[in-house]
Scaffold this motif. Structure first.
Motif, PDB file in Angstrom:
ATOM      1  N   THR A  52      -3.795  -3.543 -19.439  1.00 23.99           N
ATOM      2  CA  THR A  52      -2.985  -4.524 -18.713  1.00 23.99           C
ATOM      3  C   THR A  52      -1.518  -4.120 -18.727  1.00 23.99           C
ATOM      4  OG1 THR A  52      -4.534  -6.289 -19.299  1.00 23.99           O
ATOM      5  CG2 THR A  52      -2.342  -6.960 -18.591  1.00 23.99           C
ATOM      6  N   GLU A  53      -1.024  -3.706 -19.868  1.00 26.91           N
ATOM      7  CA  GLU A  53       0.369  -3.280 -19.990  1.00 26.91           C
ATOM      8  C   GLU A  53       0.659  -2.105 -19.061  1.00 26.91           C
ATOM      9  OE1 GLU A  53       0.585  -2.385 -24.115  1.00 26.91           O
ATOM     10  OE2 GLU A  53       1.034  -4.443 -24.726  1.00 26.91           O
ATOM     11  N   HIS A  54      -0.266  -1.162 -19.011  1.00 26.78           N
ATOM     12  CA  HIS A  54      -0.086   0.031 -18.169  1.00 26.78           C
ATOM     13  C   HIS A  54       0.037  -0.357 -16.703  1.00 26.78           C
ATOM     14  CE1 HIS A  54      -1.147   3.898 -16.222  1.00 26.78           C
ATOM     15  NE2 HIS A  54      -0.663   4.452 -17.318  1.00 26.78           N
ATOM     16  N   LEU A  55      -0.824  -1.258 -16.248  1.00 29.00           N
ATOM     17  CA  LEU A  55      -0.781  -1.707 -14.850  1.00 29.00           C
ATOM     18  C   LEU A  55       0.484  -2.508 -14.571  1.00 29.00           C
ATOM     19  CD1 LEU A  55      -2.264  -1.982 -12.107  1.00 29.00           C
ATOM     20  CD2 LEU A  55      -3.318  -4.064 -13.006  1.00 29.00           C
ATOM     21  N   LEU A 163       3.689  -5.533  -3.619  1.00 31.84           N
ATOM     22  CA  LEU A 163       2.799  -4.592  -4.281  1.00 31.84           C
ATOM     23  C   LEU A 163       1.470  -5.243  -4.639  1.00 31.84           C
ATOM     24  CD1 LEU A 163       5.235  -2.760  -6.747  1.00 31.84           C
ATOM     25  CD2 LEU A 163       4.296  -1.872  -4.604  1.00 31.84           C
ATOM     26  N   PHE A 164       0.415  -4.432  -4.577  1.00 31.94           N
ATOM     27  CA  PHE A 164      -0.933  -4.837  -4.963  1.00 31.94           C
ATOM     28  C   PHE A 164      -1.461  -3.792  -5.932  1.00 31.94           C
ATOM     29  CE2 PHE A 164      -5.602  -5.118  -3.353  1.00 31.94           C
ATOM     30  CZ  PHE A 164      -5.952  -5.903  -4.441  1.00 31.94           C
ATOM     31  N   GLY A 165      -1.772  -4.229  -7.166  1.00 33.74           N
ATOM     32  CA  GLY A 165      -2.294  -3.330  -8.176  1.00 33.74           C
ATOM     33  C   GLY A 165      -3.783  -3.531  -8.386  1.00 33.74           C
ATOM     34  N   ILE A 166      -4.519  -2.438  -8.493  1.00 34.78           N
ATOM     35  CA  ILE A 166      -5.965  -2.474  -8.710  1.00 34.78           C
ATOM     36  C   ILE A 166      -6.283  -1.629  -9.940  1.00 34.78           C
ATOM     37  CG2 ILE A 166      -8.223  -1.814  -7.789  1.00 34.78           C
ATOM     38  CD1 ILE A 166      -7.003  -2.083  -4.967  1.00 34.78           C
TER      39      ILE A 166
END
Length: 276
Positions: A52-55, A163-166
């Motif tokens: 989670t932190e990385h994303l 932004l959209f993170g997956i």
């Protein structure tokens, strides 16, 4: 039975909140609940809080943003995102049991002013157009066959330029999985897709893919540490993913790790921007 019903059936557990409350009491958890304690079971994805932190570092979330957590589960990432950024986070999940338990945990963590979890389908979201500044989904697409419809609906509710993170488990070649796995009891709930399917869906919906990162080595190291910790422990932990995944947790994880080491699946992180 519809695809949504199959997925909801896989994740549903009518006694989920009671099971969590009993485990928290047994572990001596104090109120307000600490997010590090909750992370032992509410970060329901490969790598847990570390992933989670990385994303999060790649999504540039700031105070005042409206953030959308797609397939929020118990709300672990949503609460963490809100804590470190003070942004308001709305979570949406198909499984009512997750939402009910997640909102209760949010209340016990004293975060109801910042985090709101709702029940619903991310293919037909109950939100207006151009409503959110950032969106992300963590281990969700494996249950959604129509990636194009998913991307289009996310594009609709995001403001232009957002932004959209997956972070999803994706298919390598044509995997032949042994079930159950964490996201599916059988083939009827499984919608693994290759990264190219995600890229095509995103670009078709007006996104520009900014980055794509294969997190396989991170995942292998994570599971190696987990296995080492379990082998050293005198007894199973009171707080852990078994609270969410049920009595066949070990089998689900073992089948997933085998597919990971067999180069059949890979956890992949993508960052995309909508509108230009």
């Amino acid at each position: 039975m519809s695809e949504a019903s199959e997925v909801a059936e896989h994740y549903s557990s009518r006694s989920l909140l009671d099971r969590i409350e009993a485990a928290l009491a047994k572990a001596g958890a104090k109120r307000p609940l600490d997010l590090e304690t909750l992370a032992l079971f509410d970060e329901f994805h490969i790598g847990g809080r570390q992933a989670t932190e990385h994303l999060l570092k790649r999504l540039d979330i700031s105070a005042g943003n409206r953030v959308l957590d797609l397939g929020c589960g118990l709300g672990g990432p949503a609460r963490y995102v809100s804590k470190v950024s003070t942004a308001r986070v709305t979570g949406l999940d198909l499984t009512e049991d997750f939402v009910t338990a997640g909102n209760a945990l949010t209340g016990q963590a004293l975060m109801v002013d910042l985090v709101d979890l709702r029940q619903g389908s991310i293919l037909d979201m109950p939100f207006d157009d151009d409503q959110f500044d950032v969106a992300y989904m963590i281990h969700v697409g494996m249950n959604i066959a129509d990636k194009a419809a998913l991307a289009a609906e996310v594009a609709r509710v995001l403001k232009p330029g957002s932004l959209f993170g997956i972070y999803d488990v994706m298919a390598v070649d044509e995997p032949e999985l042994t079930f159950p796995v964490p996201w599916a009891s059988g083939p009827e709930q499984n919608a693994l897709s290759a990264p190219q399917v995600y890229r095509d869906a995103l670009t078709g919906a007006g996104f520009r893919v900014l980055s794509e990162t294969d997190r396989t080595e991170f995942a292998r190291a994570f599971f190696a540490r987990l296995s080492d910790q379990q082998s050293r422990a005198a007894s199973p932990p009171v707080l852990g993913l078994h609270l969410v995944m049920g009595p066949d947790t070990a089998t689900k994880i073992r089948n997933m790790v085998a597919a990971l080491h067999g180069h059949q699946i890979a956890p992949v992180e993508m960052i995309a921007r909508v509108g230009f």
